[in-house]
Every structure is written in C-alpha cells, then in structure tokens.
Design a protein around this motif. Structure first.
Motif, PDB file in Angstrom:
ATOM      1  N   LYS A  61       0.823  -1.213   0.000  1.00 24.44           N
ATOM      2  CA  LYS A  61       0.000   0.000   0.000  1.00 24.44           C
ATOM      3  C   LYS A  61       0.855   1.260   0.000  1.00 24.44           C
ATOM      4  CE  LYS A  61      -3.727  -2.335   2.483  1.00 24.44           C
ATOM      5  NZ  LYS A  61      -4.539  -2.373   3.713  1.00 24.44           N
ATOM      6  N   ASN A  62       2.076   1.116   0.503  1.00 23.50           N
ATOM      7  CA  ASN A  62       2.973   2.260   0.571  1.00 23.50           C
ATOM      8  C   ASN A  62       4.128   2.184  -0.418  1.00 23.50           C
ATOM      9  OD1 ASN A  62       1.431   3.152   2.742  1.00 23.50           O
ATOM     10  ND2 ASN A  62       2.742   2.163   4.260  1.00 23.50           N
ATOM     11  N   ASN A  63       4.464   0.963  -0.827  1.00 26.26           N
ATOM     12  CA  ASN A  63       5.621   0.751  -1.696  1.00 26.26           C
ATOM     13  C   ASN A  63       5.190   0.010  -2.967  1.00 26.26           C
ATOM     14  OD1 ASN A  63       8.025   0.151  -2.940  1.00 26.26           O
ATOM     15  ND2 ASN A  63       8.914  -0.950  -1.195  1.00 26.26           N
ATOM     16  N   PRO A  64       5.101   0.712  -4.102  1.00 22.12           N
ATOM     17  CA  PRO A  64       4.656   0.084  -5.355  1.00 22.12           C
ATOM     18  C   PRO A  64       5.637  -0.970  -5.870  1.00 22.12           C
ATOM     19  CG  PRO A  64       5.450   2.309  -5.761  1.00 22.12           C
ATOM     20  CD  PRO A  64       5.382   2.145  -4.282  1.00 22.12           C
ATOM     21  N   ASP A  65       6.866  -0.981  -5.357  1.00 19.50           N
ATOM     22  CA  ASP A  65       7.867  -1.957  -5.795  1.00 19.50           C
ATOM     23  C   ASP A  65       7.852  -3.232  -4.943  1.00 19.50           C
ATOM     24  OD1 ASP A  65       8.820  -0.267  -7.825  1.00 19.50           O
ATOM     25  OD2 ASP A  65      10.096   0.814  -6.408  1.00 19.50           O
ATOM     26  N   ALA A  66       6.981  -3.280  -3.953  1.00 21.49           N
ATOM     27  CA  ALA A  66       6.895  -4.472  -3.101  1.00 21.49           C
ATOM     28  C   ALA A  66       6.483  -5.682  -3.937  1.00 21.49           C
ATOM     29  CB  ALA A  66       5.890  -4.237  -1.979  1.00 21.49           C
ATOM     30  N   GLU A  67       7.109  -6.817  -3.677  1.00 18.32           N
ATOM     31  CA  GLU A  67       6.854  -8.031  -4.445  1.00 18.32           C
ATOM     32  C   GLU A  67       6.148  -9.074  -3.589  1.00 18.32           C
ATOM     33  OE1 GLU A  67      10.565  -9.365  -5.978  1.00 18.32           O
ATOM     34  OE2 GLU A  67      10.881  -7.603  -7.252  1.00 18.32           O
ATOM     35  N   LEU A  68       5.222  -9.789  -4.224  1.00 13.56           N
ATOM     36  CA  LEU A  68       4.488 -10.840  -3.540  1.00 13.56           C
ATOM     37  C   LEU A  68       5.407 -12.026  -3.254  1.00 13.56           C
ATOM     38  CD1 LEU A  68       1.675 -11.951  -2.596  1.00 13.56           C
ATOM     39  CD2 LEU A  68       1.471 -12.955  -4.883  1.00 13.56           C
ATOM     40  N   ILE A  69       5.335 -12.540  -2.035  1.00 12.42           N
ATOM     41  CA  ILE A  69       6.068 -13.757  -1.657  1.00 12.42           C
ATOM     42  C   ILE A  69       5.082 -14.916  -1.731  1.00 12.42           C
ATOM     43  CG2 ILE A  69       7.422 -14.900   0.133  1.00 12.42           C
ATOM     44  CD1 ILE A  69       8.029 -12.128   1.287  1.00 12.42           C
ATOM     45  N   GLU A  70       5.307 -15.829  -2.651  1.00 16.81           N
ATOM     46  CA  GLU A  70       4.317 -16.877  -2.900  1.00 16.81           C
ATOM     47  C   GLU A  70       4.330 -17.975  -1.841  1.00 16.81           C
ATOM     48  OE1 GLU A  70       4.695 -18.332  -6.863  1.00 16.81           O
ATOM     49  OE2 GLU A  70       3.965 -16.467  -7.774  1.00 16.81           O
ATOM     50  N   VAL A  71       5.486 -18.242  -1.223  1.00 23.01           N
ATOM     51  CA  VAL A  71       5.579 -19.276  -0.188  1.00 23.01           C
ATOM     52  C   VAL A  71       6.382 -18.722   0.986  1.00 23.01           C
ATOM     53  CG1 VAL A  71       6.372 -21.596   0.417  1.00 23.01           C
ATOM     54  CG2 VAL A  71       5.473 -21.153  -1.881  1.00 23.01           C
ATOM     55  N   VAL A  72       5.850 -18.893   2.192  1.00 20.17           N
ATOM     56  CA  VAL A  72       6.546 -18.464   3.410  1.00 20.17           C
ATOM     57  C   VAL A  72       6.718 -19.666   4.327  1.00 20.17           C
ATOM     58  CG1 VAL A  72       6.334 -17.121   5.539  1.00 20.17           C
ATOM     59  CG2 VAL A  72       5.795 -16.063   3.342  1.00 20.17           C
ATOM     60  N   THR A  73       7.954 -19.838   4.829  1.00 20.78           N
ATOM     61  CA  THR A  73       8.244 -20.860   5.829  1.00 20.78           C
ATOM     62  C   THR A  73       8.979 -20.187   6.986  1.00 20.78           C
ATOM     63  OG1 THR A  73      10.440 -21.438   4.968  1.00 20.78           O
ATOM     64  CG2 THR A  73       8.539 -22.541   3.949  1.00 20.78           C
ATOM     65  N   ARG A  74       9.359 -20.973   7.975  1.00 15.98           N
ATOM     66  CA  ARG A  74      10.121 -20.440   9.115  1.00 15.98           C
ATOM     67  C   ARG A  74      11.450 -19.832   8.664  1.00 15.98           C
ATOM     68  NH1 ARG A  74       7.615 -19.274  13.889  1.00 15.98           N
ATOM     69  NH2 ARG A  74       6.246 -20.972  14.562  1.00 15.98           N
ATOM     70  N   ASP A  75      11.958 -20.298   7.536  1.00 18.36           N
ATOM     71  CA  ASP A  75      13.271 -19.833   7.064  1.00 18.36           C
ATOM     72  C   ASP A  75      13.182 -18.570   6.218  1.00 18.36           C
ATOM     73  OD1 ASP A  75      14.510 -22.007   8.297  1.00 18.36           O
ATOM     74  OD2 ASP A  75      14.168 -23.283   6.550  1.00 18.36           O
ATOM     75  N   THR A  76      11.980 -18.135   5.883  1.00 13.28           N
ATOM     76  CA  THR A  76      11.826 -16.962   5.029  1.00 13.28           C
ATOM     77  C   THR A  76      12.180 -15.686   5.790  1.00 13.28           C
ATOM     78  OG1 THR A  76      10.034 -18.077   3.835  1.00 13.28           O
ATOM     79  CG2 THR A  76      10.254 -15.693   3.518  1.00 13.28           C
ATOM     80  N   GLN A  77      13.044 -14.875   5.198  1.00 12.93           N
ATOM     81  CA  GLN A  77      13.403 -13.589   5.794  1.00 12.93           C
ATOM     82  C   GLN A  77      12.359 -12.554   5.382  1.00 12.93           C
ATOM     83  OE1 GLN A  77      16.089 -13.163   7.947  1.00 12.93           O
ATOM     84  NE2 GLN A  77      16.160 -15.414   7.756  1.00 12.93           N
TER      85      GLN A  77
END
Length: 261
Positions: free
Chosen positions: A186-202
């Motif tokens: 909503k604030n950053n038009p360059d933000a990218e969707l993260i399709e998969v998140v796990t415990r290891d995702t930063q």
C-alpha cells in the motif's frame, strides 16, 4: 474441514469513524463462500465494529482500579458491537444458503496474558457434526491475569487454536491484500508478492500505520499461521476484495496469494 477467515478490513469501511458495514463486499463474499459444500468454519475479523472501541477503551491494558467502570463499559460496548456485526454476517450467509450459526467466543473462551487458556472446542465440533457452519469472530474476552482482566482475542488466534484442536485440512485467510509482500504494497509500489513463506523466510513486514488494528496486523497473522504450519497444516492468504478469489480458493483452485507451510 476448512476454516475460512474473512478479514474485517474486507467487510467494513476502513476509514469510517463509526462501525460501518461494506454491504457490497459482504454480498459478494457470502455468495462466493456458498460454493463450498463440505464441513466449514468461518472466522471473521472485527474491522471497524471492534477495533474502534477496543482502542478507545484500551481493552487489554491494566485497569486503573480493581473495579474499573470505564473498562467494564468498554467490554460491554465492544462485545455488543461485535455481536451486531456477526448477526449481519450470518444473516447474509443464510440468505446464500449457508447454514451459518453465530458462536460468541467470549462465551466459551478465556485467555491468560492474551493467549487462549480455556476453550471448549467441542461446542464448535458438535455444530459442524450436526451440519451447521459455525461463524466465530475476534472478541473482547475475560483474561485470567488478575492485573489485566480483559483482553482482545484476535480472529487469527482463534483460527490457529481451532485448526489444531479440530484437525482442519485447510485454512484460507482472505484480507484486503494479495498476500505477504517484501514490503507494504500500500505504501511501496515496488513491493513483491512472496508466494511461499516458511520459518526460514526472511521477512520485512511494515504494517499500514493509517489503519487501526489492535490485534497485531499482518505480522501477527504470519506468526499465528507459522505456528499452524509447525503442526503440518498449510494456510493461504488471498485478497477477498478480488472478485472470484474466495470462490476459487474454497473450490480448491489455484489463487494468487501466499502459501504458508
């Protein structure tokens, strides 16, 4: 069995100064949810019906006196507002052929330090077994910490607890964003969707500071869903404001969003 979470942000007018229903969205979302014909639990957020009062009365903060009339008033008003919101939702779901029945969380849940301590899930399971679709929601509840006494129970925490206890197969969270992004879209038009998140995702998650949320925002949702993933239950965050998303998700079709596993 699936749990479908409908975010309060998709069901209410976000910038309203008083609790205001988004009737157009509710009409469409209820219709889309009706495409699922198996066991289902629906959890909805509070939106403006809950967050406004919870913040105003600072529910969850320590009372100023042992019997703080201001806090008691706040609990009454917050619970009443959420019951009204729930009634509007289940009425619309029933219109679409869903055997929805409202279940008030504060009647069977108590927290300790704002985490669920007592919760009789057999009530929810019995409704499901009898063919109903229980509809529960974020609520103001009693807390077993004597210093706090009252707490806000988020819909996201309810989802995690019910999914674990009732061994649900899938969890679908629908909000007002497409999923989890590298930054606030909503604030950053360059933000990218993260399709998969796990415990290891930063993750770098920045919540929308302009939107009132007393339950922890997106980071709170992620933490609850990662705890669910630890139990082997996958969940998905999708955008409820995109027409057809909920219908496709409950039907098992691929939908743009974030999978948490």
């Amino acid at each position: 069995m699936i749990i479908l979470k409908i975010g309060g942000s998709a069901l209410t007018i976000k910038d309203a100064q008083t609790p205001t229903l988004d009737e157009k969205n509710l009409e469409r979302i209820a219709q889309e949810a009706s495409f699922y014909n198996d066991d289902m639990i629906i959890v909805h957020g509070a939106g403006s019906f809950g967050h406004i009062y919870a913040q105003q009365y600072k529910i969850g903060d320590k009372p100023k006196t042992p019997k703080d009339d201001y806090k008691i008033e706040g609990m009454c008003i917050t619970q009443a507002s959420m019951q009204l919101f729930n009634h509007k939702i289940i009425t619309k779901l029933q219109e679409k052929g869903i055997p929805a029945i409202g279940v008030k969380p504060s009647s069977f849940v108590m927290t300790r330090n704002k985490r669920i301590e007592i919760c009789d899930t057999s009530i929810i399971q019995r409704y499901v077994d009898e063919g109903f679709v229980p509809v529960v929601y974020g609520d103001a509840v009693l807390d077993l910490n004597d210093d706090v006494k009252f707490a806000i129970l988020s819909g996201d925490q309810i989802i995690t607890y019910l999914a674990k206890e009732l061994k649900c197969n899938r969890v679908i969270l629908s909000s007002d964003v497409d999923g989890i992004f590298t930054d606030n879209p909503k604030n950053n038009p360059d933000a990218e969707l993260i399709e998969v998140v796990t415990r290891d995702t930063q993750l770098k998650v920045t919540d929308n500071q302009d939107q009132i949320d007393v339950t922890g925002g997106m980071m709170g949702k992620i933490n609850e869903l990662l705890a669910l993933a630890d139990e082997g239950i996958e969940s998905q965050i999708i955008n409820a404001e995109v027409e057809g998303n909920i219908q496709q998700a409950v039907s098992g079709q691929k939908v743009k969003g974030t999978l948490i596993r």
